[in-house]
Every structure is written in structure tokens, then in C-alpha cells.
Write an enzyme that holds these catalytic residues in place. Structure first.
Site, PDB file in Angstrom:
ATOM      1  N   ASN A   9       0.820  -1.172  -0.061  1.00  0.00           N
ATOM      2  CA  ASN A   9       0.164   0.100   0.078  1.00  0.00           C
ATOM      3  C   ASN A   9       0.705   1.315  -0.005  1.00  0.00           C
ATOM      4  O   ASN A   9       1.477   1.568   1.003  1.00  0.00           O
ATOM      5  CB  ASN A   9      -0.804  -0.030   1.308  1.00  0.00           C
ATOM      6  CG  ASN A   9      -1.620   1.176   1.212  1.00  0.00           C
ATOM      7  OD1 ASN A   9      -1.788   1.930   0.527  1.00  0.00           O
ATOM      8  ND2 ASN A   9      -2.162   1.412   2.602  1.00  0.00           N
ATOM      9  N   LYS A  11       0.026   4.216  -0.200  1.00  0.00           N
ATOM     10  CA  LYS A  11      -0.280   5.420   0.303  1.00  0.00           C
ATOM     11  C   LYS A  11      -0.227   6.574  -0.539  1.00  0.00           C
ATOM     12  O   LYS A  11      -0.206   6.332  -1.812  1.00  0.00           O
ATOM     13  CB  LYS A  11      -0.005   5.727   1.777  1.00  0.00           C
ATOM     14  CG  LYS A  11      -0.127   4.264   2.777  1.00  0.00           C
ATOM     15  CD  LYS A  11      -0.018   4.623   4.295  1.00  0.00           C
ATOM     16  CE  LYS A  11      -0.180   2.957   4.883  1.00  0.00           C
ATOM     17  NZ  LYS A  11      -0.172   3.226   6.239  1.00  0.00           N
ATOM     18  N   HIS A  96      -9.488   1.264   4.930  1.00  0.00           N
ATOM     19  CA  HIS A  96      -8.345   1.335   5.827  1.00  0.00           C
ATOM     20  C   HIS A  96      -8.269   2.388   7.144  1.00  0.00           C
ATOM     21  O   HIS A  96      -9.211   3.211   6.829  1.00  0.00           O
ATOM     22  CB  HIS A  96      -7.211   1.898   4.816  1.00  0.00           C
ATOM     23  CG  HIS A  96      -5.766   1.878   5.440  1.00  0.00           C
ATOM     24  ND1 HIS A  96      -5.420   2.760   6.357  1.00  0.00           N
ATOM     25  CD2 HIS A  96      -4.709   1.069   5.085  1.00  0.00           C
ATOM     26  CE1 HIS A  96      -3.932   2.505   6.644  1.00  0.00           C
ATOM     27  NE2 HIS A  96      -3.727   1.482   5.908  1.00  0.00           N
ATOM     28  N   GLU A  98      -6.585   4.760   7.922  1.00  0.00           N
ATOM     29  CA  GLU A  98      -6.568   6.234   7.744  1.00  0.00           C
ATOM     30  C   GLU A  98      -7.825   6.816   7.058  1.00  0.00           C
ATOM     31  O   GLU A  98      -8.121   7.847   7.244  1.00  0.00           O
ATOM     32  CB  GLU A  98      -5.358   6.306   6.856  1.00  0.00           C
ATOM     33  CG  GLU A  98      -4.057   5.976   7.501  1.00  0.00           C
ATOM     34  CD  GLU A  98      -2.859   5.234   6.672  1.00  0.00           C
ATOM     35  OE1 GLU A  98      -2.793   5.423   5.722  1.00  0.00           O
ATOM     36  OE2 GLU A  98      -2.141   4.828   7.493  1.00  0.00           O
ATOM     37  N   GLU A 166      -5.208  -4.856  10.631  1.00  0.00           N
ATOM     38  CA  GLU A 166      -4.006  -3.773  10.744  1.00  0.00           C
ATOM     39  C   GLU A 166      -4.343  -3.063  11.962  1.00  0.00           C
ATOM     40  O   GLU A 166      -5.106  -2.144  11.998  1.00  0.00           O
ATOM     41  CB  GLU A 166      -3.937  -2.737   9.497  1.00  0.00           C
ATOM     42  CG  GLU A 166      -3.955  -3.448   8.191  1.00  0.00           C
ATOM     43  CD  GLU A 166      -3.331  -2.324   7.273  1.00  0.00           C
ATOM     44  OE1 GLU A 166      -2.123  -2.687   6.541  1.00  0.00           O
ATOM     45  OE2 GLU A 166      -3.795  -1.609   7.149  1.00  0.00           O
ATOM     46  N   GLY A 172       2.783   2.370  10.770  1.00  0.00           N
ATOM     47  CA  GLY A 172       3.731   3.320  10.802  1.00  0.00           C
ATOM     48  C   GLY A 172       4.394   3.798  12.024  1.00  0.00           C
ATOM     49  O   GLY A 172       5.139   4.971  11.988  1.00  0.00           O
ATOM     50  N   SER A 211       3.624  -2.006  10.474  1.00  0.00           N
ATOM     51  CA  SER A 211       5.295  -1.908  10.653  1.00  0.00           C
ATOM     52  C   SER A 211       5.914  -3.390  10.139  1.00  0.00           C
ATOM     53  O   SER A 211       6.771  -3.955  10.841  1.00  0.00           O
ATOM     54  CB  SER A 211       5.513  -1.682  12.081  1.00  0.00           C
ATOM     55  OG  SER A 211       5.138  -0.313  12.293  1.00  0.00           O
TER      56      SER A 211
HETATM   57  P1  13P Z   1       3.329   0.361   7.565  1.00  0.00           P
HETATM   58  O1  13P Z   1       3.639  -0.783   6.958  1.00  0.00           O
HETATM   59  O2  13P Z   1       3.979   1.540   7.346  1.00  0.00           O
HETATM   60  O3  13P Z   1       3.014   0.428   9.067  1.00  0.00           O
HETATM   61  O4  13P Z   1       1.625   0.503   7.127  1.00  0.00           O
HETATM   62  C1  13P Z   1       0.722  -0.357   7.161  1.00  0.00           C
HETATM   63  C2  13P Z   1      -0.412  -0.073   6.514  1.00  0.00           C
HETATM   64  O5  13P Z   1      -1.121   0.837   6.808  1.00  0.00           O
HETATM   65  C3  13P Z   1      -0.726  -0.848   5.158  1.00  0.00           C
HETATM   66  O6  13P Z   1      -1.923  -0.651   4.846  1.00  0.00           O
END
Ligand code: 13P
Length: 253
Positions: A9, A11, A96, A98, A166, A172, A211
């Protein structure tokens, strides 16, 4: 055995030129994954088509990071399932954390998007996960259970559905769930799916996200109910992403 999936992803990162370069590096370094697993890239909307031109004919497939649940019309700024298919997508990431946090997506929206995806021949990757506060309060399973059930309300076939667990506190932050912590929730999700859908739930991929790195993924993918990863930060460098794919391949041996 369920084949694994490693999905990147991206982002809100990478212009078309950057995305093309990254996809080319991934294709160039990709080992033989045929019959063993699946690699998926999820660039921004504006980069989908350019990346599709790089991956088409390869074993790598494309996902969008979101989708809208109407077919067409006066929805400024939104993208339909047909448009995503047209851009080359096989999958769509839905719900997601976010999007839930910054764009106020509800479980109801997620459910509409899952339905639209499936109706249009796109495969949803449905994201669920608890916040730090929810884990501290001991309500992880309660929260994740509701998210899973509401996302799948009215869906009677899991064949094209992928779930991504997740934990929000792990995204992150560099603070990934331990394999045991993650497996507990993955098993819980699998049990919910089995209760509703019976034995086909054994085949449903449940990805872990938060992560993930090449260093920690080997132990995660070794767990019974962890079938792959949804990777954020570590999907932005080909070496890191290919390292995660190597850990997944080791699971096949
Ligand atoms: P990270 O791997 O940067 O923690 O992000 C995970 C994520 O949100 C994947 O959709």
C-alpha cells in the site's frame, strides 16, 4: 493450503515516474512466485495506469487504495469500480484505518464498497483493526468482530474476499504486533468467518499489516492464520519489499 499475498500500500506516495521506477525494480527482482503466492501493488489513483503498464503480463497485480460505492454521477472527487477496472485493478483496499480516521468512513460505507467491488468484479481487501485505546481497554475482539461482521453483512460468498488485520497502533509506528498477538486476532477473525460461512473460511486470506519488515515478517507468516501482509512504509523501497516476499516464499518450503 491458502496461498499467501504480499500487498504494498503505497499510500499518498510516488508520482507516476517514481511509481513506474519502483514497479520496474520489483518486477526485475521478483522470484518465481507462480502457484505459491500473489504480489499486489496499490499506488495512488493517478499512478494506477502507469504501474499497470509495467506489471501487465507479470504475476504482479494491481489494487486501488479506495473505491466509491456509486456507479457514476455527481460525486466530485470519487472513483467508481468500473473506472478502477478500466485502470487495470484486480483488487481494491477498503476501509483502511486512515480512511476511517481522516475521511470518516463507517462500517456502513465499508459494507457498501465491498458490495460494489464484488458486483463489479473487483476483489476487496477489507481492513480492520483496533486503536491503542481499544486494545488497552481489552475490547480488541469486540471492535474487530463488529468491523468484520458489518463489512460482510449481506455477502454470501467469501471466494473473492481478503481481510487485512491492521492494528492501528502498529501502523507506521515501528511497533508491530508480536506474532502471538497477531495470531490471536487472526484466529478470532477466522472463527467468525467459519461461524458464518463454514469451511470455505479456511481458504480466506487474512493479511497482517502494521510495521511489517523483512526482519519481522518471517515469524509472522509462520503463524497458522496469517496468510500474508499489507505493507506500508516497507513497500516503498524495492529491496525491502522484495525481502518481505522472500520471507513469504520461505513459508512455502
Ligand atoms: P506500515 O507498514 O507503514 O506500518 O503501514 C501499514 C499499512 O497501513 C498498510 O496498509
Amino acid at each position: 493450503m491458502t496461498t499467501w499475498m504480499v500487498a504494498g500500500n503505497w499510500k499518498m506516495n510516488n508520482t507516476a515516474a517514481e511509481g513506474v521506477a519502483l514497479a520496474q525494480e520489483i518486477i526485475a527482482g521478483l522470484p518465481d512466485i507462480a502457484g505459491r503466492g500473489e504480489v499486489v501493488l496499490a499506488p495512488s489513483f493517478t499512478v494506477l495506469r502507469s504501474v499497470y503498464d509495467v506489471i501487465k503480463g507479470s504475476p504482479v497485480t494491481l489494487a486501488s487504495q479506495n473505491i466509491f460505492f456509486e456507479d457514476k454521477g455527481a460525486y466530485t472527487g470519487e472513483i467508481s469500480a468500473a473506472m478502477l477496472r478500466d485502470a487495470g485493478c484486480t483488487y481494491a483496499i477498503i476501509g483502511h484505518s486512515e480512511r476511517r480516521k481522516y475521511f470518516h468512513e463507517t462500517d456502513g460505507n465499508v459494507n457498501l464498497k465491498v458490495k460494489k467491488c464484488l458486483a463489479a468484479g473487483l476483489k476487496p481487501i477489507i481492513c480492520v483493526g483496533e486503536t491503542d485505546e481499544e486494545r488497552e481497554a481489552g475490547i480488541t475482539e469486540f471492535v474487530v468482530g463488529i468491523q468484520v461482521k458489518k463489512a460482510l453483512a449481506g455477502i454470501n460468498d467469501l471466494a473473492h474476499v481478503t481481510i487485512a488485520y491492521e492494528p492501528v497502533w502498529a501502523i507506521g509506528t515501528g511497533k508491530n504486533a508480536t506474532p502471538v498477538e497477531a495470531e490471536e486476532v487472526h484466529e478470532f477473525i477466522r472463527n467468525i468467518l467459519s461461524d458464518v460461512y463454514g469451511s470455505p473460511a479456511v481458504e480466506t486470506r487474512i493479511l497482517y499489516g502494521g510495521s511489517v519488515t523483512a526482519d519481522n515478517f518471517g515469524e509472522l507468516i509462520a503463524m497458522k492464520d496469517i496468510n500474508g501482509a499489507l505493507v506500508g512504509g516497507a513497500s516503498l523501497k524495492s529491496g525491502n519489499f522484495l525481502g518481505i516476499i522472500s520471507r513469504a516464499l520461505e513459508r512455502n518450503t
